[in-house]
Every structure is written in C-alpha cells, then in structure tokens.
Enzyme design. Structure first.
Site, PDB file in Angstrom:
ATOM      1  N   ASN A  37       0.817  -1.223   0.000  1.00 52.56           N
ATOM      2  CA  ASN A  37       0.000   0.000   0.000  1.00 52.56           C
ATOM      3  C   ASN A  37       0.850   1.272   0.000  1.00 52.56           C
ATOM      4  O   ASN A  37       0.333   2.374   0.112  1.00 52.56           O
ATOM      5  CB  ASN A  37      -0.965   0.014   1.197  1.00 52.56           C
ATOM      6  N   PHE A  38       2.184   1.109  -0.112  1.00 49.94           N
ATOM      7  CA  PHE A  38       3.130   2.239  -0.145  1.00 49.94           C
ATOM      8  C   PHE A  38       3.040   3.124   1.098  1.00 49.94           C
ATOM      9  O   PHE A  38       3.323   4.313   1.039  1.00 49.94           O
ATOM     10  CB  PHE A  38       2.948   3.082  -1.416  1.00 49.94           C
ATOM     11  N   ASP A  39       2.661   2.530   2.219  1.00 49.92           N
ATOM     12  CA  ASP A  39       2.649   3.298   3.469  1.00 49.92           C
ATOM     13  C   ASP A  39       4.060   3.749   3.820  1.00 49.92           C
ATOM     14  O   ASP A  39       4.274   4.843   4.315  1.00 49.92           O
ATOM     15  CB  ASP A  39       2.066   2.433   4.599  1.00 49.92           C
ATOM     16  N   ASN A  40       5.034   2.866   3.567  1.00 48.60           N
ATOM     17  CA  ASN A  40       6.428   3.189   3.908  1.00 48.60           C
ATOM     18  C   ASN A  40       7.360   2.786   2.768  1.00 48.60           C
ATOM     19  O   ASN A  40       8.489   2.356   3.000  1.00 48.60           O
ATOM     20  CB  ASN A  40       6.809   2.463   5.205  1.00 48.60           C
ATOM     21  N   LEU A  68      -3.921  -4.779   3.079  1.00 47.93           N
ATOM     22  CA  LEU A  68      -4.412  -6.013   3.704  1.00 47.93           C
ATOM     23  C   LEU A  68      -5.599  -5.758   4.628  1.00 47.93           C
ATOM     24  O   LEU A  68      -6.364  -6.673   4.925  1.00 47.93           O
ATOM     25  CB  LEU A  68      -3.304  -6.708   4.507  1.00 47.93           C
ATOM     26  N   SER A 133      10.430 -10.843  14.486  1.00 42.91           N
ATOM     27  CA  SER A 133      11.512  -9.942  14.884  1.00 42.91           C
ATOM     28  C   SER A 133      12.131 -10.401  16.192  1.00 42.91           C
ATOM     29  O   SER A 133      11.458 -11.000  17.040  1.00 42.91           O
ATOM     30  CB  SER A 133      10.929  -8.532  15.060  1.00 42.91           C
ATOM     31  N   TYR A 157       5.022  -2.245  19.066  1.00 47.75           N
ATOM     32  CA  TYR A 157       5.477  -2.896  17.826  1.00 47.75           C
ATOM     33  C   TYR A 157       5.874  -4.343  18.109  1.00 47.75           C
ATOM     34  O   TYR A 157       5.434  -5.272  17.436  1.00 47.75           O
ATOM     35  CB  TYR A 157       6.655  -2.136  17.207  1.00 47.75           C
ATOM     36  N   TYR A 185      14.026 -11.797  12.718  1.00 45.67           N
ATOM     37  CA  TYR A 185      15.190 -11.053  12.228  1.00 45.67           C
ATOM     38  C   TYR A 185      15.859 -10.332  13.382  1.00 45.67           C
ATOM     39  O   TYR A 185      15.186  -9.799  14.254  1.00 45.67           O
ATOM     40  CB  TYR A 185      14.809  -9.952  11.239  1.00 45.67           C
TER      41      TYR A 185
END
Length: 350
Positions: A37-40, A68, A133, A157, A185
């Site tokens: 969605n190109f949010d970031n 989504l 994460s 988060y 990650y």
C-alpha cells in the site's frame, strides 16, 4: 538457479527486506506477486527490482496496489491467481511511533494479518513465511537468544509481532494442514550490491545504519548515540547486524522448508550472524568503507534498550541449511554504495 513454476505472494514486497527478497525469489525461478500500500515504500523500488533482475525475469513479477486491511483487495488477488505460499512482510515497524500511536500498529499489523489468514484459508493456500523480529525476546535474560527462550516484547510494535506469532501457533494447532515458518530477524542492514536497492526510511531514521548513512551524505548533522556507559567493550550497546541479502536468502531457505517438510507445523528460526557488534564498531566500519567522518552526539540511554542482543543461529543452520555469509565490512560497503548513488533515496531529491 532452480526452475520453479511456484507462485509466491509477497505482502509488503516494495519495502526494504521485501525488495531484496523478491530479487532472490525471481533469481531462484519463482513467480512473484507483490501487494503493497506504499505506506512506507514507493513504486520506484519495484521498478528498481525489475531493473536489477533484467527484462526476462521481470516478466515473472506482478504488482498490485492494495491494503491487507481491505479484505476485498486480497479477495480480488486470490481469485485471480493461485498462490503456492505467502511471504508476509507487510506491517509498520517503528518502535517509537508504536509507543505514541499503538492503535495504528494494532490496526495495521494485526487486522491486516488476520484478514490475510482468512483469505488464504478460503482459497486453500496454507503455507506462510512470516516476518517476525528479535523484539519478541525483549530484554533477554542471557545471550545468545535461542528460539525457545521466554518471549516478552517491550513495546507495542514488538507486541504485535508476538501476538502474530501466537495467532500463527493457534491457527496451525487448530488446522494442522497449515505450514508456517516464523523468521525472527535481528538487525537488517546493507543493500543490494548493485547500489540500486536499499533502505529508504521516511523522516528521521529509526535504525542505526540509515541514520549513519544520512549523516555521511549530509542529510543529518550528527549521529545520536543512545547510551555510552553500557557494560560493554566500548560503552555502546551491542546488536547482531545481518546483511539484507543474507536475510533474503533465509526466506528462500524457509520457503523450501515449507514445500519439503510436511511436519514443519509452526516453527520459529532466528536470522542473525550469531555475532554482536557495538554501535561504535559499526560507526568505525562505516567510516572505513565510506572514507567519511561521522560526527557523534553522546546521549543518555533510551528506556527499554537492552545492553547486548545477538542470535543463536544453530537451529537455522541445522534445519534450513542457512548461514549468514556476509560480515560487517560487506554490510558497510554495500550500504555506502547505495547511499552515495541514492543520497536522497528512491525519490532522488530532498
């Protein structure tokens, strides 16, 4: 190169880790569909992926602008294509912002993922690699972090990642035909060796290396070093930095595991190097790679920051056959190559 006609949906595929993983998927013969969605992120990142892989392989890449949180966007996509698996990156990832605006994080990260599971189940696509994460370990009681440690996220988060891991475990337990790999990650850095792809955060960077990079190209005056009195070898905090291309290859290994292991269930793997580097060591390595001096401002510790965190990678090595290849020198070399070619990121301008 491994020939494959398998089609993979990559959510958030225009982002930092997403673009590098899409390159490796295409290089390994997979057909890829990105939804973002190109949010970031920006469309230019997808165009750069096409440039990096070349015109032949880029024919195997599709892109859909979608969110989504809007189930219709997913429904259209799954009605049009049959996906063999999903790699799920889409989500917000700034710790500080999550503390200030937790509802935005719960909406984006949780609601979007629950919609994704529902549409996947409806269309009988039950294989997922999930972008988790190391934040799920919180302040680990000892190091290195092993996958069966107690999980305890320290911020909204991190909690979204932890909740989503628990949701994955619950779904797989109730419906055993699901195969889910959770990839935890550590600290992804570096960039594609071409210098055409890299991390391009909006606003002031939240992570160390993009911050150093912006100081090096003159976008920021100095690097704030949070904490210089930790009980470490130089007083700065220690983290496990991993080259983004190693991370991308970890996703290929996880995908292969999904396709070949019927009894994988829902399994977590750490993706790190198994070695910690301090903030000041990373600064010195970047200065060496770039020939630039990074001005430092020593600041107090941030609440909630752990002294030292690094991964145990034994499980990924044994079960996925994956091991990080790149060291700090290559991470900084590739980060600088991206920075000097794209000082203002994908937009090319201030």
């Amino acid at each position: 190169m491994v020939a494959s006609s398998q089609k993979i949906l990559v959510t958030g595929g225009a982002g930092f880790i997403g673009t590098h993983t899409v390159v490796q998927l295409l290089n390994n013969g997979f057909n890829v569909s990105i939804i973002d969605n190109f949010d970031n992120s920006v469309m230019e990142a997808v165009e750069r992926v096409r440039e990096v892989v070349g015109s032949n392989l880029s024919q195997n890449l599709e892109f859909t602008l979608g969110d989504l949180r809007n189930k219709d966007d997913l429904e259209k996509l799954f009605s049009k294509s049959k996906f063999d698996a999903v790699i799920h990156f889409a989500g917000l990832k700034a710790v500080g912002e999550s503390v200030e605006n937790p509802r935005r994080y719960f909406d984006n990260n949780l609601v979007g993922t629950i919609n994704l599971y529902e549409v996947m189940a409806k269309h009988n696509c039950k294989k997922m690699v999930f972008s988790s994460s190391a934040t799920v370990y919180g302040q680990p009681e000892k190091i290195p972090c092993v996958e069966d440690f107690k999980l305890q996220a320290m911020n909204p988060y991190g909690r979204t990642k932890l909740f989503l891991e628990e949701i994955a475990r619950d779904i797989q337990k109730a419906e055993p035909e699901w195969r889910i790999v959770l990839l935890r990650y550590f600290n992804p850095v570096g960039a594609h060796e071409s210098g055409k792809l890299g991390e391009d955060p909006r606003g002031i960077p939240n992570n160390l290396m993009p911050y150093i990079q912006q100081v090096a190209v003159g976008r920021l005056p100095e690097l704030n070093v949070y904490g210089h009195d930790y009980p470490t070898r130089d007083g700065s905090a220690i983290r496990d930095y991993i080259h983004v291309m190693d991370l991308a290859d970890g996703h290929i290994a996880a995908l292969r595991k999904l396709f070949t292991s019927e009894n994988i269930g829902c399994t977590a793997y750490n993706l790190g190097t198994g070695r910690g580097s301090s903030v000041l060591e990373m600064v010195a390595a970047f200065e060496k790679a770039s020939g630039k001096k990074i001005a430092l401002k020593l600041c107090p510790r941030r609440p909630g920051d752990a002294t030292e965190v690094y991964a145990s990678t034994a499980k990924a090595e044994k079960e996925l056959g994956w091991k990080a290849k790149y060291g700090v020198e290559e991470m900084c070399r590739d980060q600088w190559n991206w920075a000097k070619n794209n000082p203002w990121g994908y937009s090319g301008k201030p």
